[in-house]
Motif scaffolding. Structure first.
Motif, PDB file in Angstrom:
ATOM      1  N   LEU A  92     -11.416  -1.847   3.156  1.00 24.53           N
ATOM      2  CA  LEU A  92     -10.742  -0.593   2.840  1.00 24.53           C
ATOM      3  C   LEU A  92      -9.295  -0.858   2.476  1.00 24.53           C
ATOM      4  O   LEU A  92      -8.667  -1.772   3.004  1.00 24.53           O
ATOM      5  CB  LEU A  92     -10.849   0.410   3.996  1.00 24.53           C
ATOM      6  N   GLN A  93      -8.806  -0.072   1.527  1.00 24.27           N
ATOM      7  CA  GLN A  93      -7.417  -0.174   1.100  1.00 24.27           C
ATOM      8  C   GLN A  93      -6.562   0.594   2.090  1.00 24.27           C
ATOM      9  O   GLN A  93      -6.994   1.591   2.673  1.00 24.27           O
ATOM     10  CB  GLN A  93      -7.253   0.417  -0.304  1.00 24.27           C
ATOM     11  N   LEU A  94      -5.331   0.133   2.279  1.00 24.46           N
ATOM     12  CA  LEU A  94      -4.437   0.831   3.188  1.00 24.46           C
ATOM     13  C   LEU A  94      -2.992   0.698   2.747  1.00 24.46           C
ATOM     14  O   LEU A  94      -2.643  -0.173   1.960  1.00 24.46           O
ATOM     15  CB  LEU A  94      -4.625   0.361   4.635  1.00 24.46           C
ATOM     16  N   ARG A  95      -2.184   1.593   3.289  1.00 31.05           N
ATOM     17  CA  ARG A  95      -0.735   1.547   3.103  1.00 31.05           C
ATOM     18  C   ARG A  95      -0.128   1.027   4.392  1.00 31.05           C
ATOM     19  O   ARG A  95      -0.656   1.272   5.483  1.00 31.05           O
ATOM     20  CB  ARG A  95      -0.194   2.942   2.782  1.00 31.05           C
ATOM     21  N   PHE A  96       0.977   0.315   4.256  1.00 33.71           N
ATOM     22  CA  PHE A  96       1.600  -0.347   5.392  1.00 33.71           C
ATOM     23  C   PHE A  96       3.091  -0.061   5.374  1.00 33.71           C
ATOM     24  O   PHE A  96       3.739  -0.194   4.336  1.00 33.71           O
ATOM     25  CB  PHE A  96       1.364  -1.858   5.284  1.00 33.71           C
ATOM     26  N   GLY A 130     -10.859   5.840   9.342  1.00 32.92           N
ATOM     27  CA  GLY A 130      -9.792   6.389   8.523  1.00 32.92           C
ATOM     28  C   GLY A 130      -8.588   6.869   9.298  1.00 32.92           C
ATOM     29  O   GLY A 130      -7.760   7.602   8.775  1.00 32.92           O
ATOM     30  N   GLU A 131      -8.460   6.453  10.550  1.00 36.65           N
ATOM     31  CA  GLU A 131      -7.337   6.872  11.388  1.00 36.65           C
ATOM     32  C   GLU A 131      -6.167   5.907  11.239  1.00 36.65           C
ATOM     33  O   GLU A 131      -6.348   4.711  11.032  1.00 36.65           O
ATOM     34  CB  GLU A 131      -7.768   6.916  12.853  1.00 36.65           C
ATOM     35  N   LEU A 165      -0.468   1.242  10.050  1.00 34.69           N
ATOM     36  CA  LEU A 165      -1.505   0.961   9.060  1.00 34.69           C
ATOM     37  C   LEU A 165      -2.148   2.303   8.735  1.00 34.69           C
ATOM     38  O   LEU A 165      -2.705   2.961   9.613  1.00 34.69           O
ATOM     39  CB  LEU A 165      -2.552   0.005   9.630  1.00 34.69           C
ATOM     40  N   ASN A 166      -2.054   2.713   7.474  1.00 32.40           N
ATOM     41  CA  ASN A 166      -2.539   4.022   7.058  1.00 32.40           C
ATOM     42  C   ASN A 166      -3.665   3.833   6.044  1.00 32.40           C
ATOM     43  O   ASN A 166      -3.415   3.500   4.893  1.00 32.40           O
ATOM     44  CB  ASN A 166      -1.386   4.827   6.454  1.00 32.40           C
ATOM     45  N   PRO A 167      -4.929   4.018   6.463  1.00 32.88           N
ATOM     46  CA  PRO A 167      -6.058   3.836   5.548  1.00 32.88           C
ATOM     47  C   PRO A 167      -5.976   4.781   4.352  1.00 32.88           C
ATOM     48  O   PRO A 167      -5.610   5.944   4.489  1.00 32.88           O
ATOM     49  CB  PRO A 167      -7.284   4.161   6.398  1.00 32.88           C
TER      50      PRO A 167
END
Length: 188
Positions: A92-96, A130-131, A165-167
């Motif tokens: 899964l892609q995420l923002r950091f 997705g949390e 970490l934001n999915p």
């Protein structure tokens, strides 16, 4: 045998009969929890999840910005999480984002890649659902053999950084949920 000890012995024997199967069931459950991570796996894209870990997070090209004493790091990356069988993983892609008080100037630049090892099922399950994963809610360590750590920082950060970490890849993912894709994994 003394007559007053006879009921006590009977009670102990009954308790042993009741709790012995429960203990063996608990040990069997522990084995099931540990066994999915006992073998290192590699995805078809070449990412490796070490033995003992539930997944990894890789941020390839983070950016770091300093504003006097404040330092912030941000980037996009991928989380690879192993499934309970050894043949599939989820990607899964995420923002950091990360920050600390380690700044010493006013600047912005590219930073070294960041790699995190997910040591607990709690962290990998939260990401898979997705949390957001906020570092303050977990035990973070930079020691590779720290068995108490939920997340181990392998490279790119220090323990002084707080991070999230934001999915997902956008605000739309925050509303509708992030998407995951399956990868085949093979044992190493």
């Amino acid at each position: 045998m003394l007559p007053h000890l006879n009921p006590f012995i009977r009670l102990v024997a009954q308790a042993a009969l009741v709790f012995t199967p429960l203990a063996s069931i608990a040990q069997e459950t522990d084995r099931q929890v540990i066994s999915p991570t006992s073998i290192a796996v590699q995805t078809e894209t070449g990412q490796q999840i070490p033995a003992g870990a539930y997944g990894v997070v890789q941020i390839e090209s983070p950016r770091v910005a300093n504003l006097l004493q404040l330092r912030g790091v941000m980037g996009r990356g991928t989380a690879i999480i192993r499934n309970h069988d050894h043949h599939d993983c989820q990607s899964l892609q995420l923002r950091f984002v990360a920050g600390d008080f380690g700044g010493d100037s006013v600047s912005a630049r590219a930073a070294q890649p960041i790699r995190l090892i997910l040591q607990s099922a709690r962290v990998s399950s939260a990401l898979a659902r997705g949390e957001d994963v906020v570092s303050d809610m977990y035990v973070i360590s930079s020691q590779m053999n720290d068995s108490d750590a939920d997340i181990i920082i392998e490279s790119g950060l220090s323990e002084s950084h707080g991070f999230v970490l934001n999915p997902g890849t956008s605000v739309v993912a925050d509303v509708f949920g992030s998407t995951t894709s399956r990868l085949s994994c093979s044992e190493l």
